[in-house]
Write a protein that holds these residues in place. Sequence first.
Motif, PDB file in Angstrom:
ATOM      1  N   GLU A 137       0.816  -1.223   0.000  1.00  0.00           N
ATOM      2  CA  GLU A 137       0.000   0.000   0.000  1.00  0.00           C
ATOM      3  C   GLU A 137       0.838   1.255   0.000  1.00  0.00           C
ATOM      4  O   GLU A 137       1.954   1.273   0.514  1.00  0.00           O
ATOM      5  CB  GLU A 137      -0.817   0.056   1.303  1.00  0.00           C
ATOM      6  CG  GLU A 137      -2.085  -0.685   1.273  1.00  0.00           C
ATOM      7  CD  GLU A 137      -2.913  -0.416   2.521  1.00  0.00           C
ATOM      8  OE1 GLU A 137      -3.844  -1.182   2.712  1.00  0.00           O
ATOM      9  OE2 GLU A 137      -2.624   0.538   3.296  1.00  0.00           O
ATOM     10  N   GLU A 138       0.209   2.310  -0.445  1.00  0.00           N
ATOM     11  CA  GLU A 138       0.742   3.659  -0.319  1.00  0.00           C
ATOM     12  C   GLU A 138       0.821   3.991   1.181  1.00  0.00           C
ATOM     13  O   GLU A 138      -0.078   3.632   1.939  1.00  0.00           O
ATOM     14  CB  GLU A 138      -0.273   4.550  -1.033  1.00  0.00           C
ATOM     15  CG  GLU A 138      -0.211   5.995  -0.828  1.00  0.00           C
ATOM     16  CD  GLU A 138      -1.545   6.667  -1.249  1.00  0.00           C
ATOM     17  OE1 GLU A 138      -1.526   7.885  -1.371  1.00  0.00           O
ATOM     18  OE2 GLU A 138      -2.580   5.982  -1.439  1.00  0.00           O
ATOM     19  N   LEU A 189       0.325   6.295   4.150  1.00  0.00           N
ATOM     20  CA  LEU A 189      -0.486   7.481   4.438  1.00  0.00           C
ATOM     21  C   LEU A 189      -0.019   8.115   5.742  1.00  0.00           C
ATOM     22  O   LEU A 189       0.570   7.445   6.590  1.00  0.00           O
ATOM     23  CB  LEU A 189      -1.962   7.096   4.587  1.00  0.00           C
ATOM     24  CG  LEU A 189      -2.637   6.457   3.379  1.00  0.00           C
ATOM     25  CD1 LEU A 189      -4.062   6.036   3.736  1.00  0.00           C
ATOM     26  CD2 LEU A 189      -2.665   7.432   2.202  1.00  0.00           C
ATOM     27  N   GLU A 248      -4.773   8.808  13.586  1.00  0.00           N
ATOM     28  CA  GLU A 248      -5.645   7.642  13.420  1.00  0.00           C
ATOM     29  C   GLU A 248      -6.837   7.723  14.365  1.00  0.00           C
ATOM     30  O   GLU A 248      -6.712   8.201  15.493  1.00  0.00           O
ATOM     31  CB  GLU A 248      -4.870   6.359  13.695  1.00  0.00           C
ATOM     32  CG  GLU A 248      -3.894   6.040  12.578  1.00  0.00           C
ATOM     33  CD  GLU A 248      -3.145   4.745  12.792  1.00  0.00           C
ATOM     34  OE1 GLU A 248      -3.797   3.703  12.979  1.00  0.00           O
ATOM     35  OE2 GLU A 248      -1.904   4.787  12.776  1.00  0.00           O
ATOM     36  N   LYS A 284      -0.903   1.758  19.696  1.00  0.00           N
ATOM     37  CA  LYS A 284      -0.547   0.387  19.290  1.00  0.00           C
ATOM     38  C   LYS A 284       0.861  -0.044  19.672  1.00  0.00           C
ATOM     39  O   LYS A 284       1.117  -1.227  19.852  1.00  0.00           O
ATOM     40  CB  LYS A 284      -0.724   0.231  17.780  1.00  0.00           C
ATOM     41  CG  LYS A 284      -2.197   0.132  17.405  1.00  0.00           C
ATOM     42  CD  LYS A 284      -2.430  -0.416  16.013  1.00  0.00           C
ATOM     43  CE  LYS A 284      -3.894  -0.730  15.850  1.00  0.00           C
ATOM     44  NZ  LYS A 284      -4.546  -0.272  14.677  1.00  0.00           N
ATOM     45  N   GLU A 326      -8.101   0.058   7.804  1.00  0.00           N
ATOM     46  CA  GLU A 326      -8.525  -1.344   7.898  1.00  0.00           C
ATOM     47  C   GLU A 326      -9.966  -1.412   8.382  1.00  0.00           C
ATOM     48  O   GLU A 326     -10.459  -0.497   9.033  1.00  0.00           O
ATOM     49  CB  GLU A 326      -7.648  -2.129   8.881  1.00  0.00           C
ATOM     50  CG  GLU A 326      -7.730  -1.592  10.295  1.00  0.00           C
ATOM     51  CD  GLU A 326      -7.206  -2.530  11.361  1.00  0.00           C
ATOM     52  OE1 GLU A 326      -6.995  -3.725  11.086  1.00  0.00           O
ATOM     53  OE2 GLU A 326      -7.023  -2.074  12.497  1.00  0.00           O
TER      54      GLU A 326
HETATM   55  P1  AMP Z   1      -3.638  -2.474  10.634  1.00  0.00           P
HETATM   56  O1  AMP Z   1      -3.336  -3.799  11.306  1.00  0.00           O
HETATM   57  O2  AMP Z   1      -4.121  -2.581   9.239  1.00  0.00           O
HETATM   58  O3  AMP Z   1      -4.453  -1.579  11.543  1.00  0.00           O
HETATM   59  O4  AMP Z   1      -2.246  -1.711  10.584  1.00  0.00           O
HETATM   60  C1  AMP Z   1      -1.510  -1.499  11.746  1.00  0.00           C
HETATM   61  C2  AMP Z   1      -1.003  -0.086  11.769  1.00  0.00           C
HETATM   62  O5  AMP Z   1      -0.150   0.136  10.637  1.00  0.00           O
HETATM   63  C3  AMP Z   1      -2.099   0.950  11.632  1.00  0.00           C
HETATM   64  O6  AMP Z   1      -2.717   1.262  12.840  1.00  0.00           O
HETATM   65  C4  AMP Z   1      -1.323   2.112  11.077  1.00  0.00           C
HETATM   66  O7  AMP Z   1      -0.642   2.796  12.117  1.00  0.00           O
HETATM   67  C5  AMP Z   1      -0.293   1.462  10.208  1.00  0.00           C
HETATM   68  N1  AMP Z   1      -0.716   1.481   8.800  1.00  0.00           N
HETATM   69  C6  AMP Z   1      -1.484   0.570   8.166  1.00  0.00           C
HETATM   70  N2  AMP Z   1      -1.678   0.912   6.879  1.00  0.00           N
HETATM   71  C7  AMP Z   1      -1.021   2.075   6.689  1.00  0.00           C
HETATM   72  C8  AMP Z   1      -0.836   2.950   5.564  1.00  0.00           C
HETATM   73  N3  AMP Z   1      -1.358   2.670   4.367  1.00  0.00           N
HETATM   74  N4  AMP Z   1      -0.104   4.067   5.752  1.00  0.00           N
HETATM   75  C9  AMP Z   1       0.456   4.337   6.944  1.00  0.00           C
HETATM   76  N5  AMP Z   1       0.323   3.550   8.039  1.00  0.00           N
HETATM   77  C10 AMP Z   1      -0.406   2.446   7.915  1.00  0.00           C
END
Ligand code: AMP
Length: 425
Positions: free
Chosen positions: A186-187, A189, A193, A215, A284
């Motif tokens: 992914e890009e 970002l 949050e 987290k 997510e």
């Molecule tokens: P997730 O398990 O998908 O919530 O990802 C864990 C953490 O990774 C998230 O809470 C974000 O801090 C970080 N994260 C996930 N996707 C991205 C993204 N596309 N850009 C920046 N940080 C991300």
Amino acid sequence: MKVLVVGGGGREHALIRKIKESPKVDSIACCPGNGGISYDAECYPVSAIDIDGVVNLAKEIKADFVVVAPDDPLVAGMVDALNDAGFATFGPKANAAIIEGSKVFSKDLMLKYNIPTAEYKVFDKADDVISYLKEKNEFPAVIKADGLALGKGVIIPETLEEAVAGVKEIMEDKIFGASGNNVVVEEFLTGPEVSVLAFTDGKCVKPMVSSMDHKRALDGDKGLNTGGMGTVSPNPYYTDEVAKECMEKIFIPTIEAMNKEGRTFKGCLYFGLMITPKGPKVIEYNCRFGDPETQVVLPRLKTDIMDIFEAINTETLCDLDIQWDDRACTCVIMASGGYPKSYPKGLEISGLENGQLDGVTVYHAGTAIKDGKLVTSGGRVLGVTALGDTLEDALKKSYDAVDKIKFENAHYRKDIGQKALKAVN
Ligand code: AMP
Ligand code: GLY
């Protein structure tokens, strides 16, 4: 009513505490539960992922309603099996839980229905991911295992070397098993949050109050990713304006998209959002209540939670007005020293009486009762939770209580809520 809650962590304890407030409920059972939960519910030693075991338990105890809280049994179809056996349930069926169970599914859904999210590409071969990252040469990169991975399936490498190592672990060493057969790149970002949990019956979507998770394991958002070291609600970045935009561009379109796909989502849909300079985007989806978001959201719920669960079950959520407490709520997680890596278990916990402490609510995540004593039994042990007129008040109560609770090598972050406070002040 007799309610059975499936799961055994802090989130389930928070659910049970709220269900206990319902005048409709006479008794609560939980499987497997934990030491602290056993003060509030009858615990049965059936694993939360054992579908046949849970269906049999529901029959044996004659449950009137079953709440399935964790992701794995939802994705594996526990609600389908319970419904087939005639039980009323809270939680999505497997064909809707896939919104969390497969990142490839959720990214493709967002692309198809124009729901704002990071740009992405899907790969099924490690070599292809590595060539793509080399060619792109933009770091940090974001790499996600397709399937469930205990919240650890996302890596954000700063260099190509780190990326290569991570991709090999996920796709070749299969540290998350088949979850790593495909990955999404992914890009990256930026922006604050926000977690928004929402009740939905597929006809209506009713967002709960917002929250902010922390987290990383250490202060200042340093250290390894964890399941979550603390939460605050509300999240100051979730302004009325942002909420309105999320409703129009994300929440309603997601519910409609799932309906159009023939995958109506009924339960709690968790939107993990990032408020980017270009507006809110979905990081997510989770098919369930967040942990430890639930611990700060449900204490603010004033409406009978069983009324909500029943309304979702009968698809009458639109008719229900859901009320919230204006106060702030904070949860500080006390974890075992070493978490999220290896840690000892069985350490005695002192400072609590019947698992609780005056002035706060202690949600138990990893505790057990051994020889009549409360001991640690997991990575995240306790969620020390308080309501306050302001965020500062709530935080002071949580931290004053944390000071009184002891176990060897207890680890907790000292800066839960500081980012939110800065945003407010
Ligand atoms: P997730 O398990 O998908 O919530 O990802 C864990 C953490 O990774 C998230 O809470 C974000 O801090 C970080 N994260 C996930 N996707 C991205 C993204 N596309 N850009 C920046 N940080 C991300
Ligand atoms: N706290 C993040 C989650 O429940 O996935």
